[in-house]
Design a protein around this motif. Structure first.
Motif, PDB file in Angstrom:
ATOM      1  N   ALA A  30      -5.136   9.994  -4.133  1.00 23.87           N
ATOM      2  CA  ALA A  30      -5.010   9.073  -3.055  1.00 23.87           C
ATOM      3  C   ALA A  30      -4.695   9.514  -1.738  1.00 23.87           C
ATOM      4  CB  ALA A  30      -3.981   7.833  -3.443  1.00 23.87           C
ATOM      5  N   LEU A  74      -6.573   4.601   0.505  1.00 22.29           N
ATOM      6  CA  LEU A  74      -5.493   3.720   0.984  1.00 22.29           C
ATOM      7  C   LEU A  74      -5.735   3.596   2.434  1.00 22.29           C
ATOM      8  CD1 LEU A  74      -2.547   5.208  -1.143  1.00 22.29           C
ATOM      9  CD2 LEU A  74      -4.052   3.243  -1.718  1.00 22.29           C
ATOM     10  N   MET A 131      -4.757   8.498   2.525  1.00 16.26           N
ATOM     11  CA  MET A 131      -4.207   7.266   3.422  1.00 16.26           C
ATOM     12  C   MET A 131      -5.000   7.451   4.809  1.00 16.26           C
ATOM     13  SD  MET A 131      -0.711   5.922   3.218  1.00 16.26           S
ATOM     14  CE  MET A 131      -0.267   4.077   4.107  1.00 16.26           C
ATOM     15  N   ILE A 138       0.618  -1.238  -0.003  1.00 13.63           N
ATOM     16  CA  ILE A 138      -0.057   0.068  -0.122  1.00 13.63           C
ATOM     17  C   ILE A 138       0.959   1.408   0.051  1.00 13.63           C
ATOM     18  CG2 ILE A 138      -0.296   0.254   2.603  1.00 13.63           C
ATOM     19  CD1 ILE A 138      -3.429   0.719   1.765  1.00 13.63           C
ATOM     20  N   ARG A 139       1.941   1.153   0.693  1.00 13.65           N
ATOM     21  CA  ARG A 139       2.992   2.405   0.608  1.00 13.65           C
ATOM     22  C   ARG A 139       3.645   2.510  -0.677  1.00 13.65           C
ATOM     23  NH1 ARG A 139       1.800   1.304   5.600  1.00 13.65           N
ATOM     24  NH2 ARG A 139       1.925   2.885   7.282  1.00 13.65           N
ATOM     25  N   LEU A 167      -8.581   0.807  -1.369  1.00 11.75           N
ATOM     26  CA  LEU A 167      -7.621  -0.355  -1.142  1.00 11.75           C
ATOM     27  C   LEU A 167      -7.637  -0.573   0.308  1.00 11.75           C
ATOM     28  CD1 LEU A 167      -5.762  -2.441  -2.383  1.00 11.75           C
ATOM     29  CD2 LEU A 167      -3.767  -0.715  -2.287  1.00 11.75           C
ATOM     30  N   ILE A 171       1.940   2.414  -3.533  1.00 16.04           N
ATOM     31  CA  ILE A 171       0.968   2.866  -4.410  1.00 16.04           C
ATOM     32  C   ILE A 171       1.415   4.311  -4.279  1.00 16.04           C
ATOM     33  CG2 ILE A 171      -1.431   3.193  -4.702  1.00 16.04           C
ATOM     34  CD1 ILE A 171      -0.884   0.282  -4.832  1.00 16.04           C
ATOM     35  N   ASN A 172       1.517   5.127  -3.152  1.00 12.37           N
ATOM     36  CA  ASN A 172       1.827   6.725  -2.993  1.00 12.37           C
ATOM     37  C   ASN A 172       3.131   6.881  -3.114  1.00 12.37           C
ATOM     38  OD1 ASN A 172       1.800   5.874  -0.505  1.00 12.37           O
ATOM     39  ND2 ASN A 172       0.345   7.227   0.370  1.00 12.37           N
ATOM     40  N   ASP A 197      -4.777   1.292   5.622  1.00 12.40           N
ATOM     41  CA  ASP A 197      -3.821   0.327   6.083  1.00 12.40           C
ATOM     42  C   ASP A 197      -4.368  -0.051   7.452  1.00 12.40           C
ATOM     43  OD1 ASP A 197      -1.510  -1.035   6.544  1.00 12.40           O
ATOM     44  OD2 ASP A 197      -0.363   0.579   7.193  1.00 12.40           O
TER      45      ASP A 197
END
Lengths: 300, 394
Positions: free
Chosen positions: B112, B191, B114, B75-76, B223, B78-79, B193
């Motif tokens: 995006a 996103l 988070m 996930i990290r 996500l 992605i950005n 997490d």
């Protein structure tokens, strides 16, 4: 058994005294212009601070301490006590000495913060800066404070200006250390969140890291002030005027009362400055971080 | 609307290696060496190993795996909070890895947002200041950003709390702030997490429902990362199971249940049994009426009448659980002038607070009255009804 096993052999000799002496006298001769400029600048700054303190009437200062204590501690009795203690200094005939001491402390603290705060940020942000500055700070903090007086006198002569330099050197480590410690201990997830929302490095620093580290940084400011006050008394040995010089005179002439009166005044100044600077910054989200960083100081 | 769903995010052959000797690790990987072997031989940690997947617009894609399986690293990537070692992340046909610094900041600010496991909230700002942060760093004027922030605060149900410090909120409320903060940027994609892992089970449940309703309302692509298979099944339109940095299987919940790719996936799905997670204390409620042993039958009757119940739990002065008194017995006690004590039904089943729902299910099935939950000293803590047991595992 041979002698050299008992006594350190004289044949192993390393002379560092003379090179240091030579180095100092070298920069003394060749950097004269630079030190003249520093002296002039600091003298001007000191004059400014002195002038500012001078125009404040004594009762305004007492009143200011009263109000500030009340606001920051919310305890009126304590505010009365501190004002009375301040008046006590004046009643011993030490008001103007106190003002002189205060001027040197304020000047040194301003210098320490202006230099130390950015250095602290630098130390927090890079391993390299940390590796260089940390041992320097360790040395500065363990070196007996008197040692700073020698080069200060050699390069800048006697008086208040070398006192400001020596005091600044002595008082700067806590602000550097606690600024960097404060920034490093900011929750990694919070910093990550700042990045994830598209903050630039500068925005992360200004809007997240420094505010989050503020309680710890304020503890550093407090410590720096306390150390400056301690050093300024020592500095009277190189001609700094103020309460310290009264103590020195008391010692030289064995006038116990005189020394004691000046000593008590220093203690009073310390108490007031300490409590006021501790009370100024009250974090919104409870005192947890500040408490932690106080524990950190004590643990040192 | 296009008939075929548009792919918003595409992750292609993503690798993330930590360590110095990465080339050697790659060579080993090609030979089929596994994660621990590579770590032993080269000192390189393979966090993400050739992961590819697609997320369609408006869908929730859940990545699930145990801790250390590499899902948080994915996930990290992605950005670009973590730079992938190789592979590409394509978002709206744009290669995120090839963006300039400035474009990347813009991507993070607008595309995006988070949400973090431990919320990542700033304790020096109030709720409003936290929620408005994303707009603030974009240079949006105070009035406008606070207006938008307030809209999102209302949406997550925190109206009236906007000037509180996050530290004075409960865990669930804090994560609502985290979600509001992410939504305020109006991103294409969230996103998340492990956003609910730090919350206790019941709050987690509420938050899952809330997230679903928000997602339906705003039609965001999400996500979502979790280690909880129930959460994955509940939220995910598509689910990807990760293990040791590899993506083992991608599919819908039904596909996974009916056709697990291997034993690992099967084991994971078996663990989806909620009754092994919830305890009695999670589903118990406080009984509406209590009768003391010393109470007379008249008082017992009036307590039952007031609360509209046909039976009531009986305790002594120290809250120790004694048994159950039914309405009929209370009436009998009054008419025949008997003491409450003599008519209490004492063989009522009790359970402990930490008993798993799975273990108390048989008791719950055969009992006449709701189960009494007692602590070590036998004090009554609450009651668990049949309905509560059943609904907790549905």
């Amino acid at each position: 058994m041979p002698d050299w096993l008992y006594n350190f052999p004289e044949t192993i000799k390393l002379n560092i005294r003379e090179p240091i002496d030579e180095f100092i006298s070298y920069i003394n001769v060749n950097w004269e212009g630079f030190f003249d400029a520093v002296t002039k600048g600091l003298r001007g700054m000191l004059k400014g601070v002195n002038w500012f303190i001078g125009i404040i009437p004594w009762w305004v200062l007492v009143l200011a301490v009263f109000i500030l204590t009340w606001i920051t501690t919310k305890k009126p009795l304590r505010a009365v006590l501190y004002s009375l203690l301040l008046i006590f200094i004046g009643s011993m005939g030490l008001w103007s000495y106190m003002e002189q001491t205060l001027a040197i402390v304020i000047t040194s603290v301003i210098l320490s913060l202006v230099i130390g705060f950015p250095l602290g940020i630098l130390v927090a942000s890079g391993k390299k800066a940390d590796a260089i500055i940390r041992p320097v700070l360790d040395t500065m903090q363990t070196m007996p404070s008197f040692v700073y007086l020698i080069p200060a006198v050699m390069l800048l002569g006697l008086g208040n200006v070398p006192a400001v330099i020596a005091t600044t050197i002595y008082a700067i480590p806590p602000i550097i250390r606690l600024t960097s410690h404060g920034i490093k201990q900011v929750d990694a997830e919070v910093v990550e969140a700042a990045h994830a929302f598209g903050s630039t490095r500068w925005q992360t620093l200004i809007k997240v890291q420094i505010p989050q580290a503020m309680p710890t940084i304020m503890t550093g400011v407090n410590q720096t002030i306390m150390m400056a006050l301690a050093m300024v008394v020592t500095c009277s040995m190189i001609g700094a005027t103020g309460l310290g010089s009264e103590v020195i005179i008391g010692i030289n002439r064995l006038e116990i009362g005189r020394g004691f009166a000046a000593g008590i005044s220093v203690v009073i100044m310390a108490v007031i400055l300490d409590r006021l600077t501790q009370g100024i910054y009250k974090p919104k989200g409870g005192d947890l971080v500040a408490e932690q960083s106080r524990g950190f100081i004590k643990g040192k | 609307m296009p008939s075929k769903a548009e792919v918003l995010l595409k992750v292609n052959n993503l690798y993330k290696l930590y360590g110095v000797n990465r080339q050697a690790a790659r060579d080993l990987m090609k030979k089929g060496a596994d994660k621990s072997e590579i770590l032993k031989q080269t000192g390189v940690t393979v966090a993400v190993n050739n992961v590819s997947f697609e997320v369609e617009r408006g869908k929730i894609f859940v990545l699930i795996g145990l801790s250390g399986s590499g899902k948080s690293t994915v996930i990290r990537c992605i950005n670009m909070l973590q730079q992938p070692s190789s592979g590409s992340v394509i978002f709206e046909n744009q290669d995120i890895g090839k963006l300039s610094r400035k474009e990347l900041l813009e991507f993070r600010r607008t595309k995006a947002s988070m949400v973090f496991q431990n919320f990542g909230l700033m304790s020096h700002r109030d709720v409003l200041g936290n929620v408005a942060y994303g707009l603030e760093i974009r240079g949006v004027k105070r009035e406008e950003r606070e207006y938008k922030a307030m809209e999102m605060i209302k949406m997550v149900g925190l109206e009236g709390w906007e000037h509180q410090n996050p530290s004075s909120l409960s865990g669930g409320m804090r994560q609502r702030v985290g979600i509001a903060r992410a939504l305020t940027n109006d991103p294409e994609m969230l996103l998340m997490d492990e956003p609910f892992s730090a919350l206790d089970p019941l709050v987690r449940r509420d938050m899952q429902f809330e997230l679903l309703s928000i997602q339906r309302k705003m039609n965001k692509t999400i996500l979502f990362i979790t280690h909880d298979i129930d959460e994955a099944f509940m939220l995910g339109d598509m689910i990807g199971i990760m293990r040791d940095g590899k993506l083992i299987q991608v599919g819908t919940a039904e596909e996974m249940t009916s056709n697990p790719a291997d034993d690992y996936v099967r084991d994971f799905i078996v663990s989806a049994d909620k009754s092994r997670v919830f305890c009695a204390k999670h589903v118990m409620i406080t009984p509406s009426s209590l009768i003391r042993l010393s109470d007379g039958s008249g008082k017992a009757l009036s307590i039952m009448k007031r609360n509209g119940v046909s039976s009531s739990y009986v305790i002594d002065d120290k809250m120790t659980f004694i048994g159950v008194l039914t309405l009929e017995d209370a009436m009998k006690a009054r008419s025949e002038n008997l003491s409450v004590e003599s008519l209490v039904i004492r063989d009522v089943e009790t359970v402990k607070e930490d008993d798993l729902i799975a273990d108390i299910m048989p008791q719950a099935a055969r009992t006449r009255f709701p189960l009494a939950v007692v602590d070590e000293e036998g004090r009554l803590k609450g009651i668990v009804s049949k309905a509560a047991v059943l609904s907790s595992i549905s």
